[in-house]
Design an enzyme around this catalytic site. Structure first.
Site, PDB file in Angstrom:
ATOM      1  N   CYS A   5       0.818  -1.213   0.000  1.00 25.48           N
ATOM      2  CA  CYS A   5       0.000   0.000   0.000  1.00 25.48           C
ATOM      3  C   CYS A   5       0.853   1.266   0.000  1.00 25.48           C
ATOM      4  O   CYS A   5       0.466   2.291  -0.562  1.00 25.48           O
ATOM      5  CB  CYS A   5      -0.970   0.007   1.174  1.00 25.48           C
ATOM      6  SG  CYS A   5      -0.192  -0.066   2.818  1.00 25.48           S
ATOM      7  N   HIS A   9      -2.509   0.638   7.418  1.00 27.08           N
ATOM      8  CA  HIS A   9      -2.801   0.737   5.991  1.00 27.08           C
ATOM      9  C   HIS A   9      -2.475   2.169   5.559  1.00 27.08           C
ATOM     10  O   HIS A   9      -2.157   3.034   6.382  1.00 27.08           O
ATOM     11  CB  HIS A   9      -4.279   0.418   5.756  1.00 27.08           C
ATOM     12  CG  HIS A   9      -4.668   0.373   4.304  1.00 27.08           C
ATOM     13  ND1 HIS A   9      -3.965  -0.353   3.365  1.00 27.08           N
ATOM     14  CD2 HIS A   9      -5.691   0.983   3.628  1.00 27.08           C
ATOM     15  CE1 HIS A   9      -4.539  -0.206   2.185  1.00 27.08           C
ATOM     16  NE2 HIS A   9      -5.577   0.604   2.315  1.00 27.08           N
ATOM     17  N   ASP A  46      -8.578   5.132  -2.222  1.00 25.98           N
ATOM     18  CA  ASP A  46      -7.703   4.027  -1.809  1.00 25.98           C
ATOM     19  C   ASP A  46      -7.246   3.261  -3.046  1.00 25.98           C
ATOM     20  O   ASP A  46      -7.924   2.339  -3.501  1.00 25.98           O
ATOM     21  CB  ASP A  46      -8.441   3.086  -0.851  1.00 25.98           C
ATOM     22  CG  ASP A  46      -7.498   2.127  -0.140  1.00 25.98           C
ATOM     23  OD1 ASP A  46      -6.530   1.667  -0.783  1.00 25.98           O
ATOM     24  OD2 ASP A  46      -7.712   1.842   1.057  1.00 25.98           O
TER      25      ASP A  46
END
Length: 205
Positions: free
Chosen positions: A140, A183, A198
């Site tokens: 991520c 995250h 995202d």
């Protein structure tokens, strides 16, 4: 003894450093709220829902998505050339002109979701923007980094956010702990309001 002027100077430098750090750690710190407000960019909820903002036409982004599909590997070597090429669709579709930033974010988001793959092997290795373009992989952290860099090239306000996310294994009522896996995602400034994006989950990870 330390001269008073030296103490004041060090304190000033420390405050300047802290301000710089706070200005990049999120979008809602107390310091940053004041900065955003002074620029007329207050962190407040958007007036419109996502559906209202995007519109009800399910085919609105078809031309944009088709254009992204046609981007070849030769554009991957330069992030500036890649973003410029992605944005060319705006000049080709008249109805996109009034929503340049939105269409640009869409193009960047779609490109990342279709060309980046999640690979936990990169968990312990932070990649540069050039390396991300080369490998088109990462965790991520890399998804967020390349999204932010591409938005900056396009002149779009963007932030990187790190925290906890309610993934598919999340159980209602669970309280996150400091040691839990974190995250990362982004926020983009569209028409004066911050909206969350995202890119990692957009890629199916």
């Amino acid at each position: 003894l330390v001269h008073q002027s030296s103490f004041i100077l060090k304190k000033s430098q420390l405050e300047e450093t802290n301000h710089s750090v706070l200005n990049h750690v999120g979008i809602q710190t107390e310091v940053e709220v004041k900065v955003e407000e002074s620029l007329g960019l207050s962190v407040v909820p958007p007036l419109m829902t996502k559906l209202q903002y995007l519109g009800s036409d399910p085919l609105y982004f078809t031309a944009c998505d088709d254009h992204v599909q046609g981007v070849t590997r030769k554009w991957y070597k330069s992030i500036k050339k890649l973003v410029k090429h992605l944005m060319e669709v705006i000049d080709e579709v008249p109805e996109y002109e009034d929503r340049r930033d939105l269409v640009t974010v869409r193009a960047i988001f779609v490109w990342i979701s279709q060309n980046m793959r999640y690979d936990s092997a990169f968990q312990e290795h932070q990649l540069s923007t050039v390396d991300i373009l080369r490998y088109r992989a990462g965790v991520c952290r890399e998804f967020v980094k390349i999204f932010e860099e591409m938005c900056k090239v396009a002149g779009i306000g963007v932030k990187s956010i790190h925290g906890f996310a309610k993934g598919p294994d999340y159980k209602p009522g669970t309280i996150f702990q400091p040691g839990d896996i974190q995250h990362a995602w982004n926020a983009v400034l569209l028409d004066g309001y911050w909206r969350l994006v995202d890119p990692t989950w957009g890629a199916g990870e």
